[in-house]
Write an enzyme that holds these catalytic residues in place. Structure first.
Site, PDB file in Angstrom:
ATOM      1  N   ASN A 108       0.860  -1.188   0.000  1.00 35.37           N
ATOM      2  CA  ASN A 108       0.000   0.000   0.000  1.00 35.37           C
ATOM      3  C   ASN A 108       0.896   1.238   0.000  1.00 35.37           C
ATOM      4  O   ASN A 108       2.046   1.181   0.430  1.00 35.37           O
ATOM      5  CB  ASN A 108      -0.886   0.011   1.252  1.00 35.37           C
ATOM      6  N   HIS A 110       0.828   5.135   1.475  1.00 34.80           N
ATOM      7  CA  HIS A 110       0.071   5.987   2.398  1.00 34.80           C
ATOM      8  C   HIS A 110       0.750   7.354   2.473  1.00 34.80           C
ATOM      9  O   HIS A 110       1.970   7.433   2.701  1.00 34.80           O
ATOM     10  CB  HIS A 110       0.018   5.355   3.797  1.00 34.80           C
ATOM     11  N   SER A 137       4.767   6.896   2.476  1.00 32.82           N
ATOM     12  CA  SER A 137       5.353   5.603   2.841  1.00 32.82           C
ATOM     13  C   SER A 137       4.769   4.503   1.964  1.00 32.82           C
ATOM     14  O   SER A 137       3.558   4.470   1.738  1.00 32.82           O
ATOM     15  CB  SER A 137       5.003   5.245   4.298  1.00 32.82           C
ATOM     16  N   ASP A 146      -2.815   0.799   8.094  1.00 31.63           N
ATOM     17  CA  ASP A 146      -1.599   1.609   7.891  1.00 31.63           C
ATOM     18  C   ASP A 146      -0.486   1.259   8.884  1.00 31.63           C
ATOM     19  O   ASP A 146       0.248   2.142   9.345  1.00 31.63           O
ATOM     20  CB  ASP A 146      -1.928   3.112   7.999  1.00 31.63           C
TER      21      ASP A 146
END
Ligand code: GRF
Length: 217
Positions: A108, A110, A137, A146
């Site tokens: 992912n 973020h 990040s 997260d």
């Protein structure tokens, strides 16, 4: 077929576009097997069609629970047997079962220097908190929001006159550099996941990952 990946989106898909561009230019040796959106009007779907990539829309509104939606999504993803699932602005909280199924093979991006500013509105929150710098990040996805192991971060200074929009634009430009880089490292086997930690070239990365600079390859 080179390294197959599936990309999940909900919106504009500029990170998807960065991955498409780098693979077209031969800098990233992956095949984007499919792009899946939970929103039919996500502009990223057009970007995918333009690039000749198969697309799917699966609306979360058609399901009674998060678990049922995630199970249906998992079936679509796994049809493509991806070696990596890339969340690129996929605005959904993931069920534990889904996150666990792809543990160590789902990334992912973020828009904050994690662990700071998990969740939404990160640019405004960084300004309000009078942070000197802000960033982005790329991390492995774990069941907790997260919170998975960070691979790479990129940072920029917050200027006095920055607004959430101006800061967001600067962060987006950094995203388009570090996300393809992290995906390439994973596809080359240079980034791996062991016991909840991210490793680069067999070395455990610090909790904040490696900090981007333009000498990294
Ligand atoms: C990015 O800011 C990313 O950090 C966040 O969602 C946004 C997606 O942007 N996870 P885009 O759809 O790739 O343009």
């Amino acid at each position: 077929m080179s390294f197959p990946i599936v990309v999940l989106i909900s919106g504009s898909g500029s990170n998807l576009q960065a991955l498409i561009n780098q693979s077209l230019q031969g800098q990233l040796n992956v095949t984007i097997s499919a792009v899946i959106s939970n929103k039919a009007d996500a502009y990223g779907l057009e970007r995918a069609r333009e690039a000749g990539i198969p697309t799917h829309t699966l609306s979360h509104k058609a399901f009674d629970s998060r678990e049922e939606f995630d199970a249906a999504l998992q079936i679509i993803i796994d049809q493509y047997s991806p070696k990596l699932v890339v969340l690129a602005g996929f605005m959904r909280i993931l069920s534990e079962g889904f996150a666990t199924h792809y543990l160590g093979r789902m990334l992912n991006i973020h828009p904050s220097l994690l662990p700071k500013f998990k969740g939404l509105d990160t640019h405004q929150r960084a300004i309000d908190a009078r942070e000197k710098e802000h960033g982005v990040s790329v991390h492995f996805v774990s069941p907790e929001l997260d919170a998975g192991a960070v691979i790479i971060q990129a940072a920029t200074l917050i200027e006095n006159n920055d607004t959430a929009d101006s800061l967001g634009n600067k962060i987006h430009a950094l995203e388009h550099i570090i996300y393809p880089l992290a995906v390439r490292w994973f596809s080359e086997g240079r980034v791996t996941f062991h016991d909840g930690k991210a490793l680069l070239d067999h070395k455990e990365l610090p909790a904040s990952g490696i900090l981007y600079n333009n000498t990294l390859q």
